[in-house]
Scaffold this motif. Structure first.
Motif, mmCIF file in Angstrom:
data_model
loop_
_atom_site.group_PDB
_atom_site.id
_atom_site.type_symbol
_atom_site.label_atom_id
_atom_site.label_comp_id
_atom_site.label_asym_id
_atom_site.label_seq_id
_atom_site.Cartn_x
_atom_site.Cartn_y
_atom_site.Cartn_z
ATOM 1 N N PHE A 68 0.820 -1.203 0.000
ATOM 2 C CA PHE A 68 0.000 0.000 0.000
ATOM 3 C C PHE A 68 0.856 1.257 0.000
ATOM 4 C CE2 PHE A 68 -2.980 -3.034 2.157
ATOM 5 C CZ PHE A 68 -3.826 -3.161 1.065
ATOM 6 N N ARG A 69 0.464 2.201 -0.829
ATOM 7 C CA ARG A 69 1.142 3.497 -0.945
ATOM 8 C C ARG A 69 0.293 4.553 -0.272
ATOM 9 N NH1 ARG A 69 5.063 4.350 -4.469
ATOM 10 N NH2 ARG A 69 4.544 6.545 -4.344
ATOM 11 N N GLU A 70 0.940 5.506 0.374
ATOM 12 C CA GLU A 70 0.229 6.625 0.995
ATOM 13 C C GLU A 70 0.458 7.924 0.226
ATOM 14 O OE1 GLU A 70 -0.115 6.415 5.467
ATOM 15 O OE2 GLU A 70 1.665 5.158 5.145
ATOM 16 N N THR A 71 1.206 7.844 -0.852
ATOM 17 C CA THR A 71 1.458 9.001 -1.710
ATOM 18 C C THR A 71 1.215 8.586 -3.158
ATOM 19 O OG1 THR A 71 3.801 8.429 -1.890
ATOM 20 C CG2 THR A 71 3.196 9.998 -0.156
ATOM 21 N N PRO A 72 0.870 9.532 -4.018
ATOM 22 C CA PRO A 72 0.634 9.174 -5.419
ATOM 23 C C PRO A 72 1.895 8.595 -6.064
ATOM 24 C CG PRO A 72 -0.155 11.395 -4.963
ATOM 25 C CD PRO A 72 0.621 10.944 -3.752
ATOM 26 N N PRO A 73 1.742 7.569 -6.880
ATOM 27 C CA PRO A 73 2.913 6.981 -7.536
ATOM 28 C C PRO A 73 3.378 7.842 -8.699
ATOM 29 C CG PRO A 73 0.922 5.902 -8.300
ATOM 30 C CD PRO A 73 0.506 6.884 -7.229
ATOM 31 N N GLY A 74 4.609 7.607 -9.111
ATOM 32 C CA GLY A 74 5.132 8.271 -10.297
ATOM 33 C C GLY A 74 4.495 7.686 -11.546
ATOM 34 N N LYS A 75 4.831 8.244 -12.669
ATOM 35 C CA LYS A 75 4.291 7.746 -13.943
ATOM 36 C C LYS A 75 4.732 6.308 -14.195
ATOM 37 C CE LYS A 75 3.993 12.289 -16.030
ATOM 38 N NZ LYS A 75 4.628 13.244 -16.910
ATOM 39 N N GLN A 76 5.928 5.974 -13.718
ATOM 40 C CA GLN A 76 6.455 4.618 -13.870
ATOM 41 C C GLN A 76 6.946 4.136 -12.513
ATOM 42 O OE1 GLN A 76 8.854 3.973 -17.545
ATOM 43 N NE2 GLN A 76 8.878 6.213 -17.609
ATOM 44 N N THR A 77 6.618 2.892 -12.173
ATOM 45 C CA THR A 77 7.065 2.323 -10.910
ATOM 46 C C THR A 77 8.134 1.285 -11.183
ATOM 47 O OG1 THR A 77 4.930 2.721 -9.867
ATOM 48 C CG2 THR A 77 6.361 1.096 -8.825
ATOM 49 N N VAL A 98 20.632 2.600 -7.446
ATOM 50 C CA VAL A 98 19.313 3.058 -7.905
ATOM 51 C C VAL A 98 18.834 4.214 -7.034
ATOM 52 C CG1 VAL A 98 16.879 2.386 -8.087
ATOM 53 C CG2 VAL A 98 18.670 0.853 -8.961
ATOM 54 N N LYS A 99 18.935 4.049 -5.723
ATOM 55 C CA LYS A 99 18.486 5.099 -4.801
ATOM 56 C C LYS A 99 19.286 6.385 -5.000
ATOM 57 C CE LYS A 99 16.758 2.019 -1.189
ATOM 58 N NZ LYS A 99 16.965 1.574 0.205
ATOM 59 N N ALA A 100 20.589 6.251 -5.222
ATOM 60 C CA ALA A 100 21.432 7.430 -5.445
ATOM 61 C C ALA A 100 21.106 8.087 -6.788
ATOM 62 C CB ALA A 100 22.913 7.051 -5.381
ATOM 63 N N LYS A 101 20.937 7.292 -7.820
ATOM 64 C CA LYS A 101 20.639 7.834 -9.155
ATOM 65 C C LYS A 101 19.320 8.599 -9.162
ATOM 66 C CE LYS A 101 20.328 7.328 -13.970
ATOM 67 N NZ LYS A 101 21.115 8.208 -14.768
ATOM 68 N N LEU A 102 18.302 8.043 -8.502
ATOM 69 C CA LEU A 102 16.982 8.659 -8.489
ATOM 70 C C LEU A 102 16.789 9.659 -7.345
ATOM 71 C CD1 LEU A 102 14.830 5.484 -9.264
ATOM 72 C CD2 LEU A 102 15.586 7.248 -10.873
ATOM 73 N N SER A 103 17.704 9.643 -6.380
ATOM 74 C CA SER A 103 17.621 10.492 -5.176
ATOM 75 C C SER A 103 16.331 10.246 -4.392
ATOM 76 C CB SER A 103 17.737 11.978 -5.541
ATOM 77 O OG SER A 103 18.966 12.237 -6.150
ATOM 78 N N ILE A 104 15.927 8.978 -4.334
ATOM 79 C CA ILE A 104 14.757 8.590 -3.540
ATOM 80 C C ILE A 104 15.033 7.266 -2.841
ATOM 81 C CG2 ILE A 104 13.031 9.784 -4.952
ATOM 82 C CD1 ILE A 104 12.373 7.094 -6.292
ATOM 83 N N ASP A 105 14.161 6.930 -1.896
ATOM 84 C CA ASP A 105 14.222 5.656 -1.190
ATOM 85 C C ASP A 105 12.999 4.846 -1.602
ATOM 86 O OD1 ASP A 105 14.917 3.621 0.567
ATOM 87 O OD2 ASP A 105 15.198 4.959 2.278
ATOM 88 N N TYR A 106 12.884 3.643 -1.072
ATOM 89 C CA TYR A 106 11.691 2.849 -1.326
ATOM 90 C C TYR A 106 10.449 3.606 -0.874
ATOM 91 C CZ TYR A 106 14.467 -1.267 -2.465
ATOM 92 O OH TYR A 106 15.331 -2.152 -3.065
ATOM 93 N N HIS A 107 9.373 3.425 -1.603
ATOM 94 C CA HIS A 107 8.065 4.039 -1.326
ATOM 95 C C HIS A 107 8.070 5.549 -1.565
ATOM 96 C CE1 HIS A 107 7.297 0.129 0.387
ATOM 97 N NE2 HIS A 107 8.214 0.325 1.297
ATOM 98 N N GLU A 108 9.026 6.018 -2.344
ATOM 99 C CA GLU A 108 9.081 7.448 -2.671
ATOM 100 C C GLU A 108 9.004 7.631 -4.183
ATOM 101 O OE1 GLU A 108 11.757 8.947 1.146
ATOM 102 O OE2 GLU A 108 12.613 9.081 -0.862
ATOM 103 N N THR A 109 8.753 8.873 -4.564
ATOM 104 C CA THR A 109 8.638 9.246 -5.972
ATOM 105 C C THR A 109 9.603 10.387 -6.263
ATOM 106 O OG1 THR A 109 6.321 8.578 -5.989
ATOM 107 C CG2 THR A 109 7.007 10.087 -7.730
ATOM 108 N N THR A 110 10.211 10.359 -7.431
ATOM 109 C CA THR A 110 11.129 11.433 -7.808
ATOM 110 C C THR A 110 10.369 12.762 -7.837
ATOM 111 O OG1 THR A 110 10.734 10.966 -10.159
ATOM 112 C CG2 THR A 110 12.684 9.946 -9.148
#
Length: 158
Positions: A68-77, A98-110
């Motif tokens: 379950f997500r509590e924030t809207p997902p990105g265009k691509q997951t 991956v986390k460094a390239k996208l600057s996000i963690d799991y359950h986050e959106t760029t």
């Protein structure tokens, strides 16, 4: 404002349609996430009221299940496999990349809303570890370089 009204009406419609089923909370949460892409925070009081549960009980279920997500997902997951086979083949280093390239963690959106990152615990690609899935596309033997190539290609298309 219209989006919030539409979101709330969707939540109410789903909750009222399923609330009489045994164990209704999980089917309600699944249907809401399927319809909206996530479980909005302002839907928790509605669900709790309809099911005669506390807000804490509803939130506890949402936060317990990684699906379950509590924030809207990105265009691509991006689903990055964290199963044992992938870990044995270097997925932890890939995960860090991956986390460094996208600057996000799991359950986050760029910040640009293009990509969300989610863990998955097996994609059935154990012989081609490490693996990931983006949309309907599954990738095996993913390296830092091949990940960058796929992401750069998908960014260019969006």
């Amino acid at each position: 404002m219209t989006e919030t009204v539409s979101t709330q009406s969707t939540v109410k419609e789903i909750t009222r349609a399923l609330k009489h089923k045994p164990g209704a909370l999980l089917p309600i949460l699944h249907d809401i996430q399927h319809a909206l892409g996530y479980i909005p925070a302002d839907s928790i009081p509605v669900i709790a009221s309809e099911l005669q549960l506390s807000r804490a009980e509803v939130h506890g279920v949402i936060s317990f299940y990684h699906y379950f997500r509590e924030t809207p997902p990105g265009k691509q997951t991006i689903h990055l496999c964290r199963a044992e086979s992938c870990q044995a083949m270097g997925s932890k280093k890939l995960e860090e990349h991956v986390k460094a390239k996208l600057s996000i963690d799991y359950h986050e959106t760029t910040p640009d809303g293009k990509f969300s990152l989610e863990p998955v615990y097996c994609l059935g690609m154990c012989s081609c570890s490490p693996s990931m899935q983006i949309g309907n596309d599954v990738y095996g033997r993913v390296s830092n370089e091949s990940f960058d190539s796929v992401i750069d290609e998908r960014e260019a298309l969006s």
